[in-house]
Design an enzyme around this catalytic site. Structure first.
Site, PDB file in Angstrom:
ATOM      1  N   GLY A  65      35.786  -0.287 -49.458  1.00 24.35           N
ATOM      2  CA  GLY A  65      35.875   0.740 -50.502  1.00 24.35           C
ATOM      3  C   GLY A  65      35.272   0.299 -51.828  1.00 24.35           C
ATOM      4  O   GLY A  65      35.533   0.916 -52.873  1.00 24.35           O
ATOM      5  N   THR A  67      32.213   0.538 -53.071  1.00 22.81           N
ATOM      6  CA  THR A  67      31.346   1.532 -53.725  1.00 22.81           C
ATOM      7  C   THR A  67      32.193   2.595 -54.423  1.00 22.81           C
ATOM      8  O   THR A  67      31.896   3.011 -55.554  1.00 22.81           O
ATOM      9  CB  THR A  67      30.431   2.206 -52.673  1.00 22.81           C
ATOM     10  OG1 THR A  67      29.870   1.197 -51.833  1.00 22.81           O
ATOM     11  CG2 THR A  67      29.325   2.997 -53.320  1.00 22.81           C
ATOM     12  N   HIS A 125      32.808 -10.105 -53.778  1.00 24.05           N
ATOM     13  CA  HIS A 125      33.494 -10.197 -52.479  1.00 24.05           C
ATOM     14  C   HIS A 125      34.083 -11.601 -52.298  1.00 24.05           C
ATOM     15  O   HIS A 125      34.620 -11.908 -51.225  1.00 24.05           O
ATOM     16  CB  HIS A 125      32.504  -9.942 -51.337  1.00 24.05           C
ATOM     17  CG  HIS A 125      32.044  -8.518 -51.216  1.00 24.05           C
ATOM     18  ND1 HIS A 125      32.890  -7.435 -51.321  1.00 24.05           N
ATOM     19  CD2 HIS A 125      30.807  -7.989 -50.967  1.00 24.05           C
ATOM     20  CE1 HIS A 125      32.198  -6.314 -51.155  1.00 24.05           C
ATOM     21  NE2 HIS A 125      30.937  -6.621 -50.942  1.00 24.05           N
TER      22      HIS A 125
HETATM   23  P1  PAP Z   1      30.194  -2.774 -49.639  1.00 21.50           P
HETATM   24  O1  PAP Z   1      31.325  -3.745 -49.524  1.00 21.50           O
HETATM   25  O2  PAP Z   1      28.992  -3.176 -48.845  1.00 21.50           O
HETATM   26  O3  PAP Z   1      29.880  -2.408 -51.049  1.00 21.50           O
HETATM   27  P2  PAP Z   1      31.951  -0.553 -49.285  1.00 21.50           P
HETATM   28  O4  PAP Z   1      31.604   0.382 -50.354  1.00 21.50           O
HETATM   29  O5  PAP Z   1      33.146  -1.419 -49.470  1.00 21.50           O
HETATM   30  O6  PAP Z   1      30.690  -1.445 -48.915  1.00 21.50           O
HETATM   31  O7  PAP Z   1      32.201   0.224 -47.942  1.00 21.50           O
HETATM   32  C1  PAP Z   1      31.462   1.342 -47.570  1.00 21.50           C
HETATM   33  C2  PAP Z   1      32.454   2.341 -47.020  1.00 21.50           C
HETATM   34  O8  PAP Z   1      33.035   3.079 -48.095  1.00 21.50           O
HETATM   35  C3  PAP Z   1      31.781   3.333 -46.126  1.00 21.50           C
HETATM   36  O9  PAP Z   1      32.774   3.684 -45.171  1.00 21.50           O
HETATM   37  P3  PAP Z   1      32.403   4.263 -43.712  1.00 21.50           P
HETATM   38  O10 PAP Z   1      31.388   3.360 -43.118  1.00 21.50           O
HETATM   39  O11 PAP Z   1      33.699   4.258 -42.958  1.00 21.50           O
HETATM   40  O12 PAP Z   1      31.899   5.637 -43.953  1.00 21.50           O
HETATM   41  C4  PAP Z   1      31.468   4.459 -47.100  1.00 21.50           C
HETATM   42  O13 PAP Z   1      31.246   5.688 -46.475  1.00 21.50           O
HETATM   43  C5  PAP Z   1      32.759   4.463 -47.908  1.00 21.50           C
HETATM   44  N1  PAP Z   1      32.612   5.135 -49.190  1.00 21.50           N
HETATM   45  C6  PAP Z   1      31.607   5.007 -50.111  1.00 21.50           C
HETATM   46  N2  PAP Z   1      31.850   5.791 -51.160  1.00 21.50           N
HETATM   47  C7  PAP Z   1      33.011   6.450 -50.924  1.00 21.50           C
HETATM   48  C8  PAP Z   1      33.764   7.426 -51.646  1.00 21.50           C
HETATM   49  N3  PAP Z   1      33.359   7.908 -52.799  1.00 21.50           N
HETATM   50  N4  PAP Z   1      34.914   7.873 -51.082  1.00 21.50           N
HETATM   51  C9  PAP Z   1      35.334   7.405 -49.886  1.00 21.50           C
HETATM   52  N5  PAP Z   1      34.671   6.480 -49.151  1.00 21.50           N
HETATM   53  C10 PAP Z   1      33.519   6.016 -49.670  1.00 21.50           C
END
Ligand code: PAP
Length: 314
Positions: A65, A67, A125
């Protein structure tokens, strides 16, 4: 920045990992796994970062989560941030210390962080076990940690790896991904150690570490936004402000912005901007993991989380 000395890398335990080239290695440093590229940034960050008492550090295990948290905290600190979040991917608004600030191609942090000049916002991270050895531990800077249930975290990572530019060379089988997750051999892993230590800090020092789950954010975003704003010393005057921020940062709203649909990659990582917005749901693992895999991860979760008194993650 100097490339890691070969003899230093050779002195570390290593394991094969499914990286963008299909055959990358992970190296274990102080109990956690990193690619050589990220380890370089981690070491530079740990050695050189000087926190200010007003800094906010967003911490997370990958794919839990980050992002979303970047969007929410950027919006809380800056309030009138709608335009920035429409035009810029959250990762270009809040830099990750070991990837963007302390890297071979550093991004000028001051141009990226909050428009509010009094508050720098960074992400990382890096596990608390390593941060504890730095000034971050004694500094008055605040940390917000987001966690996510292990099965959805794994599935999100598995999909994400498939979007990297080199991923077609060798598709990552889901069985291999489950093995790596359970062995803890994945970037910044083991997942369970990462989460448990931040939880401990959050329980012991709630004024310093705000611990929240992806599921709680989904369940009542507005309520969590209010709590976050209070923790950050920026409480809202009006209820509607929290609601507006929850709406601006809502998954569907964010995913539709051109910048977040883009197949371009940032300079600092070979994954497209669009890869940070996939499904955004709780429970998506059910569509990918069979009952045996679920049982295996649930057994680990009971052992690690429940065993530590943290009734979370099933
Ligand atoms: P990162 O650690 O590489 O930055 P991170 O953002 O932690 O990644 O994880 C991405 C997940 O957060 C994705 O989940 P999914 O693969 O299950 O779909 C992404 O879709 C989700 N995500 C990004 N933005 C949001 C948001 N605004 N609300 C809910 N989930 C989100």
């Amino acid at each position: 920045m100097a490339i890691l000395a070969d003899d230093f890398l050779l002195s570390l335990p290593k394991e094969e990992w499914y990286g963008p080239c299909g055959h990358d290695m992970l190296y274990q440093f102080k109990g956690f796994w990193f690619t050589p590229h990220i380890l370089e940034g981690v070491l530079q960050f740990l050695k050189n970062f000087k926190p200010l008492p007003t800094d906010v550090i967003l911490a997370s295990f990958p794919k839990t989560g980050t992002t979303w948290l970047k969007s929410l905290v950027f919006a809380i600190i800056n309030r009138a941030s709608k335009h920035s979040l429409i035009c810029t991917n959250p990762h270009d608004l809040i830099p990750t210390l070991e990837l963007q600030v302390y890297s071979s191609n550093p991004t000028a942090a001051h141009t990226l962080t909050s428009c509010d000049a009094n508050t720098r916002i960074f992400a990382t991270h890096v596990p608390y076990q390593l941060l504890a050895e730095t000034a971050i531990h004694s500094s008055q800077c605040r940390i917000v940690y987001v966690t996510r249930n292990p099965k959805d975290t794994l599935i999100s990572l598995w999909h994400y790896m498939g979007t990297s530019k080199g991923s077609l060379k060798k598709p990552w089988k889901i069985e291999e991904a489950v093995d790596k997750f359970c062995d803890g051999v994945l970037p910044d892993g083991p997942y369970y150690d990462h989460v448990l230590r931040f939880r401990k800090e959050g329980l012991e020092r709630p004024q310093k570490v705000f611990f929240v789950s992806y599921e709680d954010l989904k369940d009542d975003t507005k309520e969590q936004v209010k709590k976050l704003a209070e923790f950050l010393g920026r409480p809202f005057e009006k209820e509607e402000e929290a609601e507006e921020i929850a709406n601006i940062c809502d998954f569907r709203a964010m995913k539709q912005h051109e910048v977040n649909k883009s197949s371009d990659s940032p300079e600092w990582l070979e994954f497209p901007y669009s890869s940070y917005f996939r499904q955004g749901e709780v429970g998506d693992h059910k569509n990918y993991l069979d009952s045996e895999m679920i049982q295996r991860i649930d057994d680990m979760t009971k052992d690690k989380f429940y065993g530590a008194g943290f009734m979370y993650g099933m």
